[in-house]
Scaffold this active site. Structure first.
Site, PDB file in Angstrom:
ATOM      1  N   TYR A 421       0.805  -1.222   0.000  1.00  0.00           N
ATOM      2  CA  TYR A 421       0.000   0.000   0.000  1.00  0.00           C
ATOM      3  C   TYR A 421       0.839   1.273   0.000  1.00  0.00           C
ATOM      4  CZ  TYR A 421      -0.036  -0.166   5.263  1.00  0.00           C
ATOM      5  OH  TYR A 421       0.272  -0.208   6.586  1.00  0.00           O
ATOM      6  N   GLU A 422       0.133   2.400  -0.237  1.00  0.00           N
ATOM      7  CA  GLU A 422       0.746   3.720  -0.461  1.00  0.00           C
ATOM      8  C   GLU A 422       1.698   3.712  -1.651  1.00  0.00           C
ATOM      9  OE1 GLU A 422      -0.843   5.792   0.944  1.00  0.00           O
ATOM     10  OE2 GLU A 422      -1.686   4.546   2.515  1.00  0.00           O
ATOM     11  N   GLY A 423       1.335   2.959  -2.685  1.00  0.00           N
ATOM     12  CA  GLY A 423       2.195   2.801  -3.851  1.00  0.00           C
ATOM     13  C   GLY A 423       3.079   1.600  -3.648  1.00  0.00           C
TER      14      GLY A 423
END
Length: 563
Positions: A421-423
């Site tokens: 997550y978050e890229g």
């Protein structure tokens, strides 16, 4: 054994390895003197050790659940969050104008790491709120700031970010959520979002969603997306939650780990929202929140790695198999490399945080470039290291590591989301070799100049270690020059190994600093030798892979891969 925040490590790094002194020397962060920082971290450690760590197992065994449209949190989470909010920990780095403490991001990063090590599922809630505070502070109107920031900073309200949809994950530009202008200046938001962390909870008065959506005249792709504040309850002019907005939690995901953190499917059905920033420029505002979260997630990986190391060390000391297993060479190898990698990842994350602080305090373009360069490295390496260390922790436990009761497996399951997550870490790597190398690699070369200069200065005291770090930095410099000469597809194909190799060079650099600060003899020097002689040499293989380009990857067709 339960988690204990490693206060001594934080203090040593901030004093000797990634000094906080230059940050405290600026006018903006003049209050962040050593005595004050030590007091803050000591109190945060007490909160993590005594309040948050005991909640971690309960969150895993009794997940958040959805009852009659309301998310019910895991046992003890309500009291744990209130301790976080009432202690002012959400407010740590927020603007004093709206009730924050205005402390450096480096201090906030340390507190976030120790909270993640204590209870990652609960720490995700204030992490997202802090990211939303950052986005609103930079992009929202004065009216939205005045209404929302004091409530978010105090922990009375919490914040989320809503990007992902079933057909639009990393490709955010493919989203279908719609926004329509209302006559009163608000907007009607309609659509579905998935994977919304802490999309609802039962211990705050209001949940405030930052939602990406497209107006009818918004162009295709990310350039036509706008950002909206869409609260669960519509606040009145005094900030009191009023009627329920037209949104709901449809379901909760059943996940591999972080069971105490509800991951929601959200439905917006003409919900009332307020524009944040300018129409059609929502990604710029959302990236502010995402970039803040990327460093924070990297530190989550470090925090769970620390918890996994502590648990493995305690077990190795207790477990008897032909004597205590800590005396077995392979167990020593695992524990030593775990500790060495935790130190490296922590130092890289704090170096990124210090760069952010210096950029904010001085406005220096060089510090801004340094922070931008280090963000994907801190996120990618911190989370990958978290997974490696937690996996090794299971191995140290042997068969008992595969048994849930020991808790080693939970740490591995919990941290596994952080590289996603978050890229994803692949996207972090492409960001590093793409956008962050748009300067022709100048920011990277300046950082490598520092690594080599420090190594040269250390040759007379620690020649073998200094020589190895210098040689690795020089190899990274040559690889960077070759990288920026490549086409973007070839860059992207080698991005992940390039990022990991860069992180290893930086890890060696910070370990060398630690050894010098100790005087060149002692446990930190031994740990530096372990990292530099056992882990750093892997960078050569990684750079060989990074230079290979993309031709062979595309020579295999999907049919070839399936055969």
């Amino acid at each position: 054994m339960t988690y204990r925040a490693p206060l001594g490590e934080y203090q040593f790094i901030l004093n000797h390895v990634v000094p906080l002194a230059p940050v405290a020397g600026t006018e903006r962060f003049a209050e962040a003197q050593p005595d004050m920082v030590d007091a803050v971290l000591t109190e945060a450690a007490r909160l993590c050790d005594e309040v948050l760590a005991p909640l971690n197992r309960a969150g895993d065994l009794t997940p958040a659940r959805l009852e009659n449209g309301v998310v019910r949190s895991s046992p003890g989470f309500k009291d744990g969050f209130r301790a976080i909010a009432d202690g002012g920990w959400v407010a740590l780095a927020a603007s004093p104008e709206f009730g924050g403490m205005g402390l450096p991001q480096a201090v906030n990063s340390v507190v976030g790491e120790m909270m993640a090590g204590a209870c990652l599922s609960l720490q995700l809630n204030p992490l997202l709120t802090q990211g939303q505070i950052e986005a609103l502070d930079h992009h929202a109107s004065d009216e939205i700031k005045a209404l929302y920031l004091p409530k978010l900073i105090s922990g009375e309200w919490s914040g989320t970010m809503n990007l992902t949809e079933p057909q639009a994950g990393s490709d955010v530009g493919a989203l279908r959520t719609k926004a329509e202008r209302n006559d009163d200046g608000t907007y009607a938001i309609t659509g579905q979002k998935i994977f919304i962390t802490w999309g609802d909870c039962d211990f705050v008065q209001n949940v405030c969603h930052l939602v990406l959506a497209r107006l009818p005249d918004g162009g295709e792709g990310t350039k036509g997306i706008s950002l909206f504040m869409v609260p669960k309850f519509l606040p009145d002019g005094e900030g009191k939650p009023g009627p329920a907005n037209s949104l709901k939690v449809v379901s909760l995901e059943h996940k591999l780990g972080i069971h105490g953190s509800p991951t929601c499917v959200m439905s917006y059905e003409g919900a009332t929202g307020w524009l944040v920033g300018e129409e059609h420029k929502g990604m710029a505002a959302m990236f502010t929140m995402m970039n803040a979260a990327r460093l924070a997630v990297g530190m989550q990986g470090v925090g769970v790695a620390e918890a996994a190391f502590q648990k493995a060390l305690a077990y190795a000391n207790e477990r008897q198999q032909m004597g205590a297993i800590i005396n077995h060479p392979d167990v020593r190898r695992m524990l030593s490399t775990m500790k060495a990698e935790v130190f490296a990842a922590r130092a890289i994350g704090l170096a990124c945080a210090v760069a952010l602080d210096m950029a904010r305090a001085t406005g220096s373009a060089e510090w801004q470039a340094r922070a931008a360069l280090l963000t994907p490295i801190a996120k990618g390496y911190g989370t990958d290291a978290g997974c490696r260390v937690a996996e090794t922790g299971v191995q140290v436990h042997g068969g008992m590591g595969f048994i849930e009761e020991t808790g080693a497996a939970q740490l591995y399951r919990d941290v596994r989301i952080t590289p996603i997550y978050e890229g994803t870490n692949g996207i972090q790597a492409m960001d590093l070799v793409g956008r962050k190398m748009s300067d022709g690699g100048e920011a990277a070369q300046r950082l490598l100049d520092e690594v080599e200069a420090d190594a040269e200065a250390a040759r007379s005291r620690l020649p073998d270690l200094a020589g190895a770090v210098w040689a690795a930095a020089e190899a990274q410099r040559e690889a960077t020059e070759a990288l920026v000469a490549q086409g973007m597809l070839d860059r992207f194909a080698g991005a992940a190994p390039y990022l990991h190799a860069f992180a290893l060079v930086l890890g060696g650099h910070f370990h060398l600093r630690a050894a010098l600060a100790e005087g060149g003899a002692g446990p930190r020097t031994t740990l530096a030798k372990i990292f530099i002689t056992r882990l750093l040499p892997r960078h050569a293989a990684l750079l060989a892979e990074a230079r290979e380009g993309s031709e062979d990857l595309y020579a295999l067709s999907p049919e070839d891969l399936a055969s």
